[in-house]
Scaffold this active site. Structure first.
Site, PDB file in Angstrom:
ATOM      1  N   ASP A 141      36.077 -70.587 -17.285  1.00 56.14           N
ATOM      2  CA  ASP A 141      36.174 -71.972 -16.822  1.00 56.14           C
ATOM      3  C   ASP A 141      35.067 -72.303 -15.814  1.00 56.14           C
ATOM      4  O   ASP A 141      34.704 -71.465 -14.991  1.00 56.14           O
ATOM      5  CB  ASP A 141      37.556 -72.148 -16.170  1.00 56.14           C
ATOM      6  CG  ASP A 141      37.962 -73.599 -16.082  1.00 56.14           C
ATOM      7  OD1 ASP A 141      37.264 -74.455 -16.639  1.00 56.14           O
ATOM      8  OD2 ASP A 141      39.005 -73.868 -15.439  1.00 56.14           O
TER       9      ASP A 141
ATOM     10  N   GLU B  66      33.473 -76.163 -24.383  1.00 52.88           N
ATOM     11  CA  GLU B  66      33.976 -77.374 -23.727  1.00 52.88           C
ATOM     12  C   GLU B  66      32.936 -77.913 -22.758  1.00 52.88           C
ATOM     13  O   GLU B  66      32.319 -77.172 -22.001  1.00 52.88           O
ATOM     14  CB  GLU B  66      35.284 -77.089 -22.972  1.00 52.88           C
ATOM     15  CG  GLU B  66      35.761 -78.310 -22.186  1.00 52.88           C
ATOM     16  CD  GLU B  66      37.207 -78.239 -21.731  1.00 52.88           C
ATOM     17  OE1 GLU B  66      38.088 -78.008 -22.580  1.00 52.88           O
ATOM     18  OE2 GLU B  66      37.460 -78.424 -20.528  1.00 52.88           O
TER      19      GLU B  66
ATOM     20  N   HIS C  90      41.515 -81.762 -16.884  1.00 50.36           N
ATOM     21  CA  HIS C  90      41.448 -80.676 -15.900  1.00 50.36           C
ATOM     22  C   HIS C  90      42.330 -80.995 -14.697  1.00 50.36           C
ATOM     23  O   HIS C  90      42.791 -82.113 -14.552  1.00 50.36           O
ATOM     24  CB  HIS C  90      40.008 -80.501 -15.396  1.00 50.36           C
ATOM     25  CG  HIS C  90      39.113 -79.840 -16.397  1.00 50.36           C
ATOM     26  ND1 HIS C  90      37.984 -79.157 -16.035  1.00 50.36           N
ATOM     27  CD2 HIS C  90      39.193 -79.751 -17.745  1.00 50.36           C
ATOM     28  CE1 HIS C  90      37.389 -78.677 -17.126  1.00 50.36           C
ATOM     29  NE2 HIS C  90      38.103 -79.036 -18.160  1.00 50.36           N
TER      30      HIS C  90
HETATM   31 ZN    ZN Z   1      37.580 -78.936 -14.072  1.00 48.91          ZN
END
Ligand code: ZN
Length: 502
Positions: free
Chosen positions: A165, A277, A352
């Site tokens: 991430d 992403e 998010h």
């Molecule tokens: Zn984020």
């Protein structure tokens, strides 16, 4: 010793004898090549137990006890599990609806799996940003290994993904790929030039002319009107030369960066599938639908096959608490983003900082028609803290007081509006009232943003101040921990409108 001998007898008797032993995780029991492989809770800790076939047991690193080998939860043994049982290894999500949990302590996966069992959604059980790793003193391999052990313990065979991430560099992406991550969230915030939107028309056109690919960009966008309409939602805009120049000035370098990470990953991945992403959420300015369209179209034009895109939405997505902002305006903007995503290539909108954003979840589910990626993380940590509050009140009080000391320093890297004055003195609260602190906004954020300090600070002798003790509590009370986690995640999934499994 005695316990292992009982386990050894059960192994001889067969699966049902093993299942009835309280120290064996029944859902973990696998048979392979005539051997049993399962997770057991021994006095010295959790072990992968293998036997009685030597060739299988020899694959693992551990200690022989009679015909069985008891193997600690080491990285090497996680790798052996992944090769013997491919479902314990992360894999790509592809086009499925997906939801990421993340696990800062490394013990939450079984609780998360129990929530995922109830819904039709693909789990991202391993998910960690480089920043979180720094704070918890873990390395990327730990994140995948912890998920592997949790998945094995629960016998979850339907797959899961591992999300590296908020990756900022090509090197981070490649390193995480080599570690086994399957999803890469590229944070291009550092490459977005916020001043671009303020350029005069003349300067904007000069900027556009300066791009090598300005002819292609012009050909694709100049003067063309974009209009999407569906179910009463309309998105409509045109790019003048100057608009295009401003978009290029603002997002051009960010797009270039994403393209270079994509190309580096393609090169190292070969034919192995992965999920890509795009994230522009960690900036200060909201992503306008027109910007979203420009970035997505440019990436598609340049061959980047991303699966999801995380815009920065209107309002505040503070850590660990519900959405703060104008819900009607959020709905208006979100519906536009969802429509663009559907019309421009069918990628997912990614939300998010999704922990606890219960107010807006129904909007996310509705406008994406149930096709989205949700990302939570931090609040699983709070469920671990809740176990301490419920089962080890004195440990909780000490962690709470320490968090108060750390708060001013730790809050610097977060945008939170926590008011410490609203938090009651823990010494005046009865043990039974402590867990409620994890439901109140201010104390929730207090414990949330200080997680790194709580987990990594050492005492004067160089031992971990809280982590060892907290982990002992979580191990002893693991069913309580899993039930807290499951309840918390089910609430997210329900409000997002995910379909229940039949
Ligand atoms: Zn984020």
């Amino acid at each position: 010793m005695e316990l292992l001998q009982r386990i050894e007898q059960a192994v001889v008797s067969g699966r049902s004898a093993l299942e009835s032993l309280g120290s064996v995780y029944a859902s973990s029991i696998q048979s392979v090549e005539g051997a049993f492989v399962f997770m057991a809770k021994l006095p010295e800790g959790k072990r992968i137990v293998v036997g009685p076939v030597q060739t299988v047991a020899n694959k693992f690193d551990g200690q022989w006890v009679g015909t069985l080998k008891a193997c600690p939860l080491w990285s090497y043994n996680a790798a052996q599990l992944r090769s013997l049982f491919p479902w314990t290894a992360p894999c790509a999500i592809g086009n499925r609806v997906s939801f990421g949990t993340g696990d800062r302590v490394g013990l939450a996966t079984p609780g998360h799996v129990r929530a995922f069992r109830e819904f039709v959604v693909f789990p991202v059980l391993a998910q960690q940003s480089m920043r979180e790793l720094g704070r918890t003193k873990r390395v990327p391999q730990d994140v995948i290994d912890d998920a592997t052990f949790g998945v094995f313990q629960e016998g979850w065979k339907e797959g899961y993904a591992a999300d590296a991430d908020h990756i900022k560099t090509v090197d981070e992406a490649v390193m995480c790929f080599k570690t086994g991550f399957t999803m890469f969230t590229i944070d291009a915030a550092d490459h977005i030039n916020r001043k671009g939107v303020y350029l005069s028309d003349g300067d904007a056109v000069t900027e556009l002319n300066g791009r090598k690919d300005s002819a292609k960009i012009r050909e694709q966008y100049t003067g063309k009107s974009v209009r999407f309409e569906e179910d009463g939602v309309v998105v409509e805009f045109t790019f003048s030369e100057a608009d295009l120049g401003r978009a290029v000035a603002t997002y051009g370098k960010a797009v270039d960066h994403m393209v270079s990470v994509w190309e580096a990953l393609k090169k190292v991945a070969g034919n192995t599938e992965f999920d890509f992403e795009i994230s522009v959420d960690e900036t200060e300015t909201d992503t306008l639908p027109k910007d979203h369209y420009f970035v997505a179209s440019e990436l598609l034009r340049r061959g980047v096959k991303f699966r999801s895109l995380a815009p920065k939405f209107v309002g505040q997505f503070q850590k660990g608490i519900d959405y703060i902002g104008d819900v009607a305006e959020f709905e208006r903007q979100f519906s536009a983003h969802a429509l663009i995503a559907r019309k421009c290539g069918g990628y997912k909108i990614s939300v998010h900082s999704g922990s606890d954003k219960f107010t807006i979840f129904p909007i996310v589910g509705k406008y994406t028609k149930g096709y989205f990626h949700g990302k939570t993380a931090g609040t699983s940590w709070l469920e671990a803290v809740r176990v301490a509050a419920a089962k080890a009140p004195n440990l909780y009080r000490r962690m709470h007081k320490f968090a108060l000391e750390r708060f001013e320093e730790d809050r610097k890297s977060y945008h939170v509006t926590t008011n410490i004055a609203n938090i009651p003195d823990v010494d005046t609260l009865s043990d039974n009232d402590l867990a409620a602190l994890l439901d109140a906004v201010d104390s929730r954020q207090l414990m949330h943003i200080t997680y790194g300090s709580i987990l990594s600070t050492l005492d004067e002798k160089g031992a971990l101040l809280f982590k060892t003790e907290l982990f002992k509590v979580l191990e002893k009370e693991e069913e309580v921990h899993y039930s807290f986690l499951k309840k918390h995640m089910v609430r997210h999934m329900e409000l997002l409108g995910l379909r229940r499994r039949n």
